[in-house]
Design an enzyme around this catalytic site. Structure first.
Site, PDB file in Angstrom:
ATOM      1  N   ARG B  51       0.830  -1.189   0.000  1.00 58.16           N
ATOM      2  CA  ARG B  51       0.000   0.000   0.000  1.00 58.16           C
ATOM      3  C   ARG B  51       0.874   1.252   0.000  1.00 58.16           C
ATOM      4  O   ARG B  51       2.006   1.237   0.473  1.00 58.16           O
ATOM      5  CB  ARG B  51      -0.897   0.040   1.238  1.00 58.16           C
ATOM      6  CG  ARG B  51      -2.003  -0.982   1.236  1.00 58.16           C
ATOM      7  CD  ARG B  51      -2.781  -0.940   2.537  1.00 58.16           C
ATOM      8  NE  ARG B  51      -2.783   0.382   3.112  1.00 58.16           N
ATOM      9  CZ  ARG B  51      -2.180   0.722   4.231  1.00 58.16           C
ATOM     10  NH1 ARG B  51      -1.514  -0.185   4.905  1.00 58.16           N
ATOM     11  NH2 ARG B  51      -2.255   1.937   4.685  1.00 58.16           N
ATOM     12  N   GLY B  53       0.344   3.945   1.792  1.00 58.48           N
ATOM     13  CA  GLY B  53       0.583   4.317   3.180  1.00 58.48           C
ATOM     14  C   GLY B  53       1.583   3.406   3.854  1.00 58.48           C
ATOM     15  O   GLY B  53       2.327   3.828   4.735  1.00 58.48           O
ATOM     16  N   ALA B  54       1.607   2.155   3.426  1.00 57.96           N
ATOM     17  CA  ALA B  54       2.541   1.209   4.029  1.00 57.96           C
ATOM     18  C   ALA B  54       3.972   1.606   3.709  1.00 57.96           C
ATOM     19  O   ALA B  54       4.851   1.537   4.573  1.00 57.96           O
ATOM     20  CB  ALA B  54       2.258  -0.200   3.516  1.00 57.96           C
ATOM     21  N   PHE B  55       4.194   2.030   2.489  1.00 60.09           N
ATOM     22  CA  PHE B  55       5.540   2.465   2.116  1.00 60.09           C
ATOM     23  C   PHE B  55       5.938   3.697   2.917  1.00 60.09           C
ATOM     24  O   PHE B  55       7.062   3.782   3.429  1.00 60.09           O
ATOM     25  CB  PHE B  55       5.606   2.761   0.620  1.00 60.09           C
ATOM     26  CG  PHE B  55       6.965   3.220   0.170  1.00 60.09           C
ATOM     27  CD1 PHE B  55       8.007   2.325   0.009  1.00 60.09           C
ATOM     28  CD2 PHE B  55       7.201   4.566  -0.081  1.00 60.09           C
ATOM     29  CE1 PHE B  55       9.259   2.756  -0.395  1.00 60.09           C
ATOM     30  CE2 PHE B  55       8.450   5.001  -0.487  1.00 60.09           C
ATOM     31  CZ  PHE B  55       9.480   4.090  -0.641  1.00 60.09           C
ATOM     32  N   LEU B  56       5.023   4.631   3.051  1.00 61.51           N
ATOM     33  CA  LEU B  56       5.317   5.831   3.827  1.00 61.51           C
ATOM     34  C   LEU B  56       5.627   5.461   5.273  1.00 61.51           C
ATOM     35  O   LEU B  56       6.564   5.990   5.885  1.00 61.51           O
ATOM     36  CB  LEU B  56       4.139   6.806   3.774  1.00 61.51           C
ATOM     37  CG  LEU B  56       3.768   7.348   2.399  1.00 61.51           C
ATOM     38  CD1 LEU B  56       2.712   8.429   2.523  1.00 61.51           C
ATOM     39  CD2 LEU B  56       4.996   7.871   1.687  1.00 61.51           C
ATOM     40  N   ASP B  57       4.829   4.554   5.820  1.00 59.77           N
ATOM     41  CA  ASP B  57       5.070   4.124   7.194  1.00 59.77           C
ATOM     42  C   ASP B  57       6.456   3.500   7.329  1.00 59.77           C
ATOM     43  O   ASP B  57       7.180   3.755   8.303  1.00 59.77           O
ATOM     44  CB  ASP B  57       4.009   3.107   7.622  1.00 59.77           C
ATOM     45  CG  ASP B  57       2.680   3.776   7.932  1.00 59.77           C
ATOM     46  OD1 ASP B  57       2.667   5.005   8.112  1.00 59.77           O
ATOM     47  OD2 ASP B  57       1.658   3.075   7.980  1.00 59.77           O
ATOM     48  N   SER B 169     -20.033 -13.536  -4.002  1.00 58.78           N
ATOM     49  CA  SER B 169     -19.481 -12.276  -3.501  1.00 58.78           C
ATOM     50  C   SER B 169     -19.389 -12.244  -1.986  1.00 58.78           C
ATOM     51  O   SER B 169     -18.361 -11.864  -1.415  1.00 58.78           O
ATOM     52  CB  SER B 169     -20.343 -11.099  -3.976  1.00 58.78           C
ATOM     53  OG  SER B 169     -20.214 -10.944  -5.359  1.00 58.78           O
ATOM     54  N   SER B 196     -11.786  -1.802   6.673  1.00 58.06           N
ATOM     55  CA  SER B 196     -12.693  -0.853   6.032  1.00 58.06           C
ATOM     56  C   SER B 196     -13.095  -1.351   4.649  1.00 58.06           C
ATOM     57  O   SER B 196     -12.436  -2.207   4.069  1.00 58.06           O
ATOM     58  CB  SER B 196     -12.020   0.506   5.894  1.00 58.06           C
ATOM     59  OG  SER B 196     -10.936   0.417   5.001  1.00 58.06           O
ATOM     60  N   ALA B 198     -12.978   0.276   1.976  1.00 56.72           N
ATOM     61  CA  ALA B 198     -11.971   0.687   1.002  1.00 56.72           C
ATOM     62  C   ALA B 198     -10.820  -0.314   0.963  1.00 56.72           C
ATOM     63  O   ALA B 198     -10.325  -0.663  -0.109  1.00 56.72           O
ATOM     64  CB  ALA B 198     -11.453   2.082   1.341  1.00 56.72           C
TER      65      ALA B 198
END
Lengths: 316, 316
Positions: B51, B53-57, B169, B196, B198
């Site tokens: 993700r 955000g994962a890279f940023l983290d 599904s 979530s 998303a």
DNA sequence: CCGGGGGTCGTCCCCCCTCAC
DNA sequence: GTGAGGGGGGACGACCCCCGG
């Protein structure tokens, strides 16, 4: 001895020897290769004077570029790109526009190359430009010290210091502000953010800590600052660090080509054990062979090639 | 043909070939080596399913560790460390405590290895565990389709698919939620953050896009999901990417040792031009020599050594 | 000079919703 | 499905002030 050359009393932060031992602390926890690379990068960047926030910004910028790349590959689809990377489509749009405006117009993204070490590197030049000193004259700009104090201070100044005047606190501070100003002007980005006290103190400590600036202290008297070196970088260590980063970036690019199975790419990996007394001999033989190998095949009109080699102790 | 195997219509995001051409776009703007490495890292990480955000983290975590390292080297001095890195001393304290609690107690820092690709990689195992399929039986779990519809769907399923049941599904969604739950339990961090919508959609798209999961669609009917592969990774490409990252991390470490002038470390760099018709020959000779060289000096009881080599076209 | 306390902004990640093409 | 628009919450980087040792 009434005055002392205040050299950094704490171990230099650029001293990666100590860091290396600490490094192993962080290799212990579960971390993939990317984590390790990131850590080594952060260490190198921040040890050489980059701000904490600057590194984060650079990482963010890199991630943004990656998003932009997939955005293009997905047929300029905001929603899909956002879904793939788990980013709000709205945010994807902002990021895409940011990167595009950086590519088309001259706008800069926040990278490390647009950041402070450049400030620090530029300072000696600025100092020499604004406050040069001519041999024979007084190194003082203002007259806050008595004749006797001056001579005592000047005795602390060894002659091999750069030919720059001495500054008091206010003058030094003004110089740093001037530095910040000129650097921000040079990159025609847009924002001349005001310099904060905290930033000034950060820059000041960095300069002192690296020995670029030296603080001369007479007891009971305000400090005096002298330019200690014409370059920011602490000796040749910095060159090696720089070469290392160049090599790693280059090596990375080559490996990417290898991943893509491009022709004319070689990736080699050898693990073995060597007798201690043969180690140097082996390495020298390898070094020699590489040189002769490159010489042997070199032709003026040929494909430009590069060869990276690193050998050393294997972590077990 | 009333139904189609919905294969990813967009070019795969893992296709680094296309990316590589794009890459050159970003090498143009002013960027130092670190920026380039960061970009290549971000590209590799996010292309392989991490993700944004994962890279940023992960980058933040790396920087935090760097701060912690200098904190130790500065004699556990909050203020000075903060000044050096331009961080609020209060923040330094938080960071130090965070890193320390990660080292002493088992608490995890947010690294890429604690992140999603692991989720994605784990999914096939989970699917096979919860909903295994035995040859001869029906691949359906529920009874929402008529016999005729079932047979039409099952015709779409090639026999070489993993032995897992088909899901609708809701069942597929429940599986993803279960996945998220188990992965979070496995790392005894602390927080089971609720999943979530998303995030679910992000994971779903990643699974479909990589071909790990295949969506079978009958027109006018709800979609059916099949496990497409027993491993998340798209073929061998992933192995090469992984090897690349390992090599880069390792190379980086060796270069750090070189920077520190440690004994027994060799750094070699050769640039030359080679005639196109000699290129392969040259590379093979180099490869052969390295192997024989390592063989020649190898001794069972010796210092463990490693040799990394990369050669290829030079960017001019 | 150090630690510790109190604030304030703005940015950005992440989440949810609706509506029109 | 996609674009475009509206929310809101929380974390955190960066800034400033104060005080007691």
């Amino acid at each position: 001895m009434t005055g002392t050359l205040s050299s950094p009393k704490h171990s230099s932060i650029d001293n990666l020897d100590d860091l290396h031992s600490e490094t192993k602390l962080f290799q212990v926890p579960n971390s993939c290769s990317i984590d390790q690379i990131l850590f080594q990068l952060a260490l190198s960047a921040m040890a050489s004077g980059h701000r904490y926030g600057a590194f984060l910004d650079a990482a963010t910028t890199a991630a943004k570029c990656a998003i932009y790349a997939t955005y293009l590959m997905q047929g300029r689809n905001f929603r899909r790109t956002g879904l793939l990377h788990h980013v709000d489509p709205k945010r994807v749009k902002e990021i895409v526009q940011e990167v595009q405006s950086a590519l088309t117009e001259g706008k800069w993204l926040k990278t490390l190359s647009t950041e402070e070490p450049q400030h620090l590197i530029y300072l000696p030049h600025l100092w020499l430009k604004i406050h040069p000193w001519q041999a024979g004259k007084s190194r003082f700009l203002s007259d806050e010290f008595s004749i006797r104090q001056r001579s005592r201070i000047e005795k602390l100044v060894s002659d091999d210091l750069p030919k720059a005047c001495l500054l008091n606190s206010d003058q030094f501070l003004a110089l740093i502000q001037q530095l910040h100003l000129e650097v921000q002007e040079s990159s025609p980005a847009d924002s001349y953010a005001a310099i904060s006290d905290a930033l000034v103190e950060h820059i000041k400590l960095r300069l002192l800590e690296s020995g670029t600036v030296i603080q001369l202290s007479l007891p009971e008297e305000p400090p005096v600052y002298a330019l200690g070196r014409t370059t920011y970088s602490p000796k040749d260590k910095r060159e090696r660090v720089s070469a290392m980063l160049d090599d790693v970036a280059d090596f990375f690019t080559l490996m990417q080509a290898w991943v893509n199975c491009e022709p004319g790419v070689l990736r080699g990996l050898e693990t073995f054990n060597v007798a201690p007394e043969q180690r140097e001999e082996a390495l020298q033989e390898l070094d020699k062979f590489m040189q002769s190998w490159a010489d042997k095949y070199h032709q003026r009109e040929g494909l430009p090639m590069i060869l990276h080699v690193a050998a050393g102790q294997r972590r077990v």
